[in-house]
Write a protein that holds these residues in place. Structure first.
Motif, PDB file in Angstrom:
ATOM      1  N   GLU A  55      19.404 -14.193  45.007  1.00  0.00           N
ATOM      2  CA  GLU A  55      20.371 -13.129  44.832  1.00  0.00           C
ATOM      3  C   GLU A  55      21.913 -13.855  44.280  1.00  0.00           C
ATOM      4  O   GLU A  55      22.643 -13.616  42.961  1.00  0.00           O
ATOM      5  CB  GLU A  55      20.482 -12.270  45.799  1.00  0.00           C
ATOM      6  CG  GLU A  55      20.600 -11.122  45.397  1.00  0.00           C
ATOM      7  CD  GLU A  55      20.619 -10.077  46.332  1.00  0.00           C
ATOM      8  OE1 GLU A  55      21.371  -9.795  47.528  1.00  0.00           O
ATOM      9  OE2 GLU A  55      19.462  -9.598  46.697  1.00  0.00           O
ATOM     10  N   ASP A  56      22.290 -14.639  45.481  1.00  0.00           N
ATOM     11  CA  ASP A  56      23.659 -15.423  44.856  1.00  0.00           C
ATOM     12  C   ASP A  56      23.700 -16.050  43.614  1.00  0.00           C
ATOM     13  O   ASP A  56      24.843 -16.114  43.210  1.00  0.00           O
ATOM     14  CB  ASP A  56      23.636 -16.534  46.208  1.00  0.00           C
ATOM     15  CG  ASP A  56      23.314 -15.711  47.603  1.00  0.00           C
ATOM     16  OD1 ASP A  56      23.966 -14.412  47.751  1.00  0.00           O
ATOM     17  OD2 ASP A  56      24.002 -16.486  48.655  1.00  0.00           O
ATOM     18  N   LEU A  57      22.463 -16.585  43.272  1.00  0.00           N
ATOM     19  CA  LEU A  57      22.831 -17.554  41.985  1.00  0.00           C
ATOM     20  C   LEU A  57      23.264 -16.895  40.727  1.00  0.00           C
ATOM     21  O   LEU A  57      23.687 -16.661  40.093  1.00  0.00           O
ATOM     22  CB  LEU A  57      21.445 -18.754  41.810  1.00  0.00           C
ATOM     23  CG  LEU A  57      21.579 -19.393  42.821  1.00  0.00           C
ATOM     24  CD1 LEU A  57      20.665 -20.131  42.790  1.00  0.00           C
ATOM     25  CD2 LEU A  57      22.751 -20.541  42.181  1.00  0.00           C
ATOM     26  N   ASN A  58      22.263 -14.841  40.776  1.00  0.00           N
ATOM     27  CA  ASN A  58      22.584 -14.186  39.663  1.00  0.00           C
ATOM     28  C   ASN A  58      23.666 -12.897  40.246  1.00  0.00           C
ATOM     29  O   ASN A  58      23.698 -12.940  38.906  1.00  0.00           O
ATOM     30  CB  ASN A  58      20.612 -13.982  39.374  1.00  0.00           C
ATOM     31  CG  ASN A  58      19.901 -14.327  39.476  1.00  0.00           C
ATOM     32  OD1 ASN A  58      20.319 -15.222  38.477  1.00  0.00           O
ATOM     33  ND2 ASN A  58      18.649 -13.218  39.977  1.00  0.00           N
ATOM     34  N   HIS A 278      19.284 -24.431  40.424  1.00  0.00           N
ATOM     35  CA  HIS A 278      18.466 -23.380  40.965  1.00  0.00           C
ATOM     36  C   HIS A 278      17.938 -24.840  41.492  1.00  0.00           C
ATOM     37  O   HIS A 278      17.685 -24.279  42.764  1.00  0.00           O
ATOM     38  CB  HIS A 278      17.891 -22.588  40.231  1.00  0.00           C
ATOM     39  CG  HIS A 278      17.280 -21.842  40.625  1.00  0.00           C
ATOM     40  ND1 HIS A 278      17.244 -20.190  40.317  1.00  0.00           N
ATOM     41  CD2 HIS A 278      16.783 -21.277  42.760  1.00  0.00           C
ATOM     42  CE1 HIS A 278      16.646 -19.250  40.975  1.00  0.00           C
ATOM     43  NE2 HIS A 278      16.837 -19.923  42.392  1.00  0.00           N
ATOM     44  N   LEU A 279      16.945 -25.444  40.791  1.00  0.00           N
ATOM     45  CA  LEU A 279      16.128 -26.038  42.355  1.00  0.00           C
ATOM     46  C   LEU A 279      16.849 -26.606  42.602  1.00  0.00           C
ATOM     47  O   LEU A 279      16.979 -27.192  43.944  1.00  0.00           O
ATOM     48  CB  LEU A 279      15.600 -27.319  41.646  1.00  0.00           C
ATOM     49  CG  LEU A 279      13.918 -28.025  42.131  1.00  0.00           C
ATOM     50  CD1 LEU A 279      13.483 -27.287  42.596  1.00  0.00           C
ATOM     51  CD2 LEU A 279      13.837 -28.851  41.621  1.00  0.00           C
ATOM     52  N   SER A 280      17.800 -27.597  42.967  1.00  0.00           N
ATOM     53  CA  SER A 280      19.283 -28.567  43.806  1.00  0.00           C
ATOM     54  C   SER A 280      19.522 -27.302  44.745  1.00  0.00           C
ATOM     55  O   SER A 280      18.930 -27.573  46.225  1.00  0.00           O
ATOM     56  CB  SER A 280      19.279 -28.857  42.338  1.00  0.00           C
ATOM     57  OG  SER A 280      19.792 -29.802  41.385  1.00  0.00           O
ATOM     58  N   THR A 281      19.643 -25.992  44.983  1.00  0.00           N
ATOM     59  CA  THR A 281      20.152 -25.497  45.978  1.00  0.00           C
ATOM     60  C   THR A 281      19.184 -25.376  46.765  1.00  0.00           C
ATOM     61  O   THR A 281      19.128 -25.357  47.417  1.00  0.00           O
ATOM     62  CB  THR A 281      20.665 -23.719  45.274  1.00  0.00           C
ATOM     63  OG1 THR A 281      21.292 -23.970  43.561  1.00  0.00           O
ATOM     64  CG2 THR A 281      22.100 -23.808  45.389  1.00  0.00           C
ATOM     65  N   ILE A 282      17.939 -24.784  46.163  1.00  0.00           N
ATOM     66  CA  ILE A 282      16.853 -24.609  47.071  1.00  0.00           C
ATOM     67  C   ILE A 282      16.385 -25.725  47.647  1.00  0.00           C
ATOM     68  O   ILE A 282      15.981 -25.008  48.746  1.00  0.00           O
ATOM     69  CB  ILE A 282      15.692 -23.924  46.228  1.00  0.00           C
ATOM     70  CG1 ILE A 282      15.834 -22.853  45.220  1.00  0.00           C
ATOM     71  CG2 ILE A 282      14.036 -23.847  46.912  1.00  0.00           C
ATOM     72  CD1 ILE A 282      14.958 -21.825  46.028  1.00  0.00           C
TER      73      ILE A 282
END
Lengths: 706, 433
Positions: A55-58, A278-282
């Motif tokens: 949600e934050d990323l989008n 996105h993956l890095s954040t995850i």
């Protein structure tokens, strides 16, 4: 989207049968129920966290889109007589949404997008997929169905005629859509103020109708063109906004639509965050944190990352894989009951059964630990359950502390390595993490070279890095870092004190350079050589000394805290390391499996009679295996008669070793039937197909005639 | 230019009509003479064709509305099935009768029903003594409906025995319509393209109220000078004219030039229009973005167009798959052994290149290749061992859905699927980097 992936079946099965399934395979003393509950709560936390991250990323993207949409039809109902508005051609506002090739992730984005739109802009959102719309007719049907249904959902208090209309299957054409839109918007206008409040406070008088094309690439050109042409004719009556979901590049719009059609659109581009970020954040939020007790081992993490980078770029699949790891861990490791938050550990350790204690004693890392203790304690540990429990609790707490420190120091190290030229230890923190998990990072060549490079950093970089490290260590919850922080701060002040001294030195160096300027080439060479000599022997400057000290200190921190997890006692409880299991689940190899089954039936059937070495063909194997092995020896075209003969030879070989020549001439009917059945089975599996080139031959389809 | 004259219609109406359809007077007078007087039977079907935006739809619509002739106007793209089309005609027919009662939904599945209902609708109205015009815009769509629709519309007068004329509007010539079973030949009429003078005249007609007609005409002149080479579409030109007019007026508004200073104004607007041709006209950036740029006075260079974003990020193996597919598509099969095998033996120098192969393979377009060849090339171009896992196969399928590969022929997986690579060399170069 075709990145096939269905690990969810396992999860579904688990949740349906709940803990019962866990229990059925292992005995009850191993806390299966508790393990299942732990798994569920852990997974729910992680799931919540990932959704939050998504949600934050989008957010940025969605905000942009919302502002675009609210701008797009702002002048819809103002009947402007202004010259520009009258003359200008009315284009359909269109958002081209570039989402990246990971099609499986798009669903989630679209869902959150339509939620946001329905909350903020308009209740009329339709999501169209290419597979539902092979023709313009189906598209209109789908569109109207979705729009009118959504209307019914929004105000369920509506009188029945609206429902009836949509049930009766009204004509799927633009005018009926327009009349529906008019009636709906008029209704909200004429409604009583009290009822109007809740709807019109969120949406305006004439909310736009948003049509989202989920997969732009798969739509046929004609359908899109027709739809755009039709809707552009009615744009003044129906405020339509299109959103194209694009997986490749926005060029596809020009490829799909001719200029006459694309000139009807007013296209704006929106780009989502790249999936790698996105993956890095995850990874940063899920794995490099001490919030979750569950950890991934190095090999497992590598498998997951490889699947992501090499195959699908899908963050969704990564998270699913992570979930599978958790399920597998809690399912297969009885001691995973201890894989919980620090507060629960004490209670859980003390309620362990005797069997579980034995399980602990069986752990390799624990046995190594025991061997290091003196003999008295060894006996205590191996015989006394309560002593063992005490010790276990202490060890687990140590493990927790280790994690906290590990993460902080890893981040500090990453601050240093991520700014080095050529990134010897990797650019991303995940690469560093893998390297640290794999073995002692300070023994690797890459670490050595990165330390070398770090010793050559300039002052400003070094200062900012130190500052960052201080911040990271300050924010970590570990208690041991007070000293480290102090030390780093001390370095910082020392650097600041250096300021004046270094300035003086600069002057001297420049005067030296002045001297060299007025010499010829030969002399210059000579002086340079001398200078080099002198520099080698020269004492290091203060700054260099300090820099060495800093790097050494970081090195010491690394050696102390970044010990690979394998070396820690009881790491099996929280680390999941079964990479082969995971690979088998996530990266299936159907061709290989099929080949193994047919070539070496013993592998799956476990029948001793089928065991054979390499080349020979056992006649006890299933017919299809024999036929398969024989066909491997043939070229692209296989003569059926030869094949049958070979088959009958193999089958009859052992049965009658001294068969007479007459019987071998005439093939037994039963053998013939068996052969035909086996061949048609092979055809069904897609290994051969009938050939048109020669009538009594079949063509091989796989590994064509190698 | 001949003034429009017809005894059947009042002169005032004709005059108004003439002012509304500039540069199409001859066509209109021709149509009027075909139509004849209101009660006279006209030609059963008229086919009008001409290039995009040559005023076919506009002329028909203004003609019929200004003279208040009873008519039905239907766009065949919008009513994409015959049923929708026929029902729409009947609905419009109901509403164009003067004393309309509440229209009930019409159900009409076949042409037979249509003729029956059509007669009923006409009988109930006072339309019998007037010719009814049915205009079918974008008539080329009729060819894709049932085979009987087009011939039936052409002789609708005969079938219904009523005073009706069907007008077909299309962008393609009648020869492409003619069904092979034969049909009634309509009266065909051609609308030629507007010349540059026509365009100038039509575009200058609607000048903004704040500025004089001459000023606007000068602007249109400059605009046409830039855009006439690439675009003759009236709609598009008008749109572009509006978009850029504000910029043209800028010096006047700021007081740096007066309205007659054409040279100065030209200097100001010309580079701007050229930029517009490269961006807005191609829909690289949207017109609203263009307007905002103009408003803020920013450089168009800041905003990247759609084609600036050509880079596609692909997973590691997808990249290799795509490269392998490209190689398989553009290299002949014979050369595989030479390129991808380590010990390929001697290369025969003479006669290796046959004559027809000298034409570049890129000009011939991609050739289909079987799945196995793709995988074989993949194995040889990837350094480490690749296991043929399900993930690899699903990537091929997803490349097909992304339209980077396309499947050729039947989609039966068991029958050895064949693919084609649809991306360009530049794309492959970008990926391979």
């Amino acid at each position: 989207g075709c990145f096939v992936f269905k690990p969810s079946t396992k999860k579904r099965r688990l949740s349906e049968k709940t803990a019962h399934d866990f229990r059925s395979t292992s005995c009850d003393s191993e806390d299966t129920e508790l393990r299942f509950v732990t798994y569920q709560s852990l997974w729910n936390q992680i799931k919540f966290e990932t959704e939050q991250i998504q949600e934050d990323l989008n957010k940025q993207l969605l905000d942009n889109l919302v502002s675009f949409l609210s701008r797009s039809h702002s002048d819809f109902h103002e009947k402007t007589t202004k010259w520009t508005c009258r003359m200008k051609f009315r284009e359909i506002p269109t958002a081209a949404l570039v989402l990246g090739v990971n099609v499986t992730d798009h669903d989630l984005t679209f869902r959150s997008l339509s939620d946001v739109l329905q909350d903020n802009i308009t209740p009329y959102v339709a999501l169209l997929e290419a597979k539902d719309c092979p023709g313009i007719k189906n598209l209109m049907q789908k569109l109207m169905g979705q729009l009118m249904n959504c209307d019914i959902e929004v105000d369920s208090m509506e009188d029945e005629d609206c429902v009836q209309v949509s049930r009766n299957g009204i004509r799927c054409s633009m005018p009926s859509l327009i009349s529906w839109y008019e009636s709906v918007t008029k209704k909200t206008d004429s409604e009583t103020p009290s009822k109007k409040r809740n709807s019109s406070s969120r949406h305006w008088q004439s909310p736009p109708v948003v049509v989202i094309f989920k997969d732009m690439e798969s739509f046929t050109t004609k359908v899109l063109q027709d739809f755009i042409v039709i809707s552009s004719q009615h744009i003044s009556e129906l405020p339509l906004v299109l959103i194209f979901g694009i997986a490749t590049s926005p060029m596809i719009i020009h490829r799909l639509l001719p200029h006459s059609v694309s000139s009807l659109l007013c296209i704006e581009l929106f780009q989502s965050l790249s999936c790698k970020e996105h993956l890095s954040t995850i990874i940063d939020k899920l794995l490099l944190t001490s919030r979750f007790p569950f950890k991934l081992g190095e090999k497992v993490l590598q498998v997951l990352i490889n699947i992501f980078l090499y195959h699908d770029f899908s963050v969704q699949n990564f998270v699913k894989g992570f979930q599978l790891c958790i399920v597998e861990h809690f399912y297969s490791q009885p001691l995973s009951v201890l894989c919980c938050h620090l507060v629960d550990i004490k209670k859980r350790v003390y309620s362990l059964s005797h069997d579980q204690c034995e399980n602990i004693r069986r752990l390799p890392s624990f046995r190594r630990y025991v061997e290091k203790q003196e003999s008295g304690k060894q006996i205590e540990l191996l015989t006394n359950d309560s002593f063992l429990k005490e010790e276990t609790q202490k060890l687990l707490e140590d493990l927790h502390a280790y994690h906290e420190n590990y993460v902080s120091v890893l981040r500090c190290l990453h601050v240093f390595t991520s700014s080095l030229p050529k990134y010897p230890l990797g650019k991303q923190i995940r690469e560093l993490h893998c390297a640290c998990l794999e073995n002692r990072v300070w023994e690797t060549e890459e670490y050595e070279s990165s330390l070398q490079l770090a010793r050559m950093l300039n002052k400003t970089d070094l200062l900012t890095m130190l500052q960052q490290c201080v911040e990271i260590l300050m924010s970590s919850s570990g208690k041991e870092f007070d000293k480290a922080v102090e030390k780093l701060k001390e370095f910082l002040t020392q650097f600041q004190n250096l300021e004046e001294a270094s300035q003086e030195q600069d002057v001297s160096v420049s005067s030296q350079k002045e001297l060299q300027k007025k010499t010829d080439l030969y002399h210059l060479q000579k002086t340079l050589l001398e200078l080099k000599e002198s520099r080698r022997s020269k004492k290091l400057t203060k700054f260099e000394m300090l820099r060495f000290e800093v790097v050494d200190y970081i090195d010491r921190l690394v050696r102390k805290y970044l010990v690979p997890a394998d070396n820690r006692t009881l790491h099996e409880i929280v680390y999941f390391n079964a990479a082969t299991v995971l690979r088998g689940h996530l990266n299936a190899a159907p061709r290989t499996a099929l080949h193994t089954a047919l070539n070496n039936p013993h592998w799956y059937l476990k029948n001793q009679a089928l065991k054979c070495d390499g080349g020979c063909i056992s006649n006890k194997a299933p017919d299809i295996c024999i036929v398969y092995k024989l066909h491997l020896e043939c070229g692209r075209l296989i003569n059926l008669v030869d094949w049958l003969e070979a088959f009958s030879t193999v089958v009859t070989a052992a049965e009658e070793p001294n068969a007479d020549a007459a019987s071998s001439d005439q093939v037994d009917d039963i053998i013939h039937a068996r052969f035909i059945r086996a061949v048609s089975e092979l055809e069904l599996l897609g290994f051969i197909k009938p050939s048109k080139q020669k009538t009594d031959h079949v063509a091989r389809l796989t590994w064509g005639g190698c | 230019m001949p003034n429009l004259e017809h005894p059947a219609y009042p002169a005032a109406d004709l005059l108004q009509l003439e002012s509304l359809v500039p540069c199409r007077e001859s066509q209109v007078s021709m149509l009027l003479s075909i139509f004849g007087e209101r009660q006279q039977f006209s030609f059963p079907s008229i086919f009008i064709y001409g290039h995009t935006s040559s005023g076919k739809t506009y002329v028909m619509q203004t003609l019929l509305t200004t003279l208040q002739l009873p008519h039905v106007f239907v766009n065949c793209v919008e009513y994409f099935t015959s049923r929708l089309l026929l029902e729409e005609i009947l609905t419009q027919l109901q509403s164009c009768s003067p004393g309309t009662e509440q229209t009930s939904p019409v159900h009409c599945d076949t042409l037979n029903d249509f003729v029956r209902l059509f007669k009923q609708a006409l009988a109930s109205q006072e339309l019998q003594d007037q010719t009814l015009y049915i205009v079918l815009d974008r008539a080329e769509q009729l060819r894709e409906m049932e085979a009987n629709i087009l011939p039936a519309f052409l002789r609708l007068q005969e079938l219904t025995d009523r005073n009706v004329t069907v007008v077909l509007l299309s962008e393609i010539v009648w020869e492409l319509f003619r069904p092979n079973t034969g049909c009634f030949e309509p009266f065909t009429m051609y609308f030629p393209d507007y010349s540059i003078g026509h365009l100038q005249k039509i575009l200058s007609q609607n000048h903004p109220p704040e500025y004089s007609a001459d000023f606007y005409a000068a602007y249109i002149n400059i605009l046409l000078g830039v855009f006439y080479m690439v675009c003759r579409d009236l709609k598009e030109l008008r749109h572009l004219a509006v978009l850029n007019f504000a910029k043209y007026c800028e010096p006047v508004v700021r007081g740096e030039a007066n309205e007659r200073d054409t040279r100065k104004l030209w200097k100001n607007i010309e580079p701007h229009l050229k930029k517009a041709m490269q961006t807005v006209y191609l829909r690289e950036i949207s017109s609203s973005q263009w307007e905002r740029l103009q408003h803020d006075g920013g450089e168009p260079g800041q905003l990247k167009g759609l084609s600036a974003h050509t880079h596609v990020e692909l997973p590691y193996y997808s990249k290799f798959l795509l490269i392998a597919a490209y190689l398989a598509s553009y290299n002949p099969v014979r050369t595989d052994k030479r390129f991808f095998l380590k010990h390929h033996g001697k290369i025969r120098k003479t006669n290796f290149m046959k004559k027809h192969e000298k034409t570049s393979n890129h000009l011939l377009g991609p050739k289909p290749f079987p799945l196995d060849r793709l995988l074989a090339i993949l194995y040889s171009i990837v350094d480490n061992r690749v296991a043929p896992t399900a993930n690899i196969f699903s990537q091929i399928t997803s490349l097909v859905t992304l339209q980077l590969l396309s499947m050729v022929g039947q989609s039966d997986q068991l029958d050895g699927p064949r693919y084609k690579c649809t991306v360009s060399l530049d794309f492959i170069r970008a990926i391979a980097r």
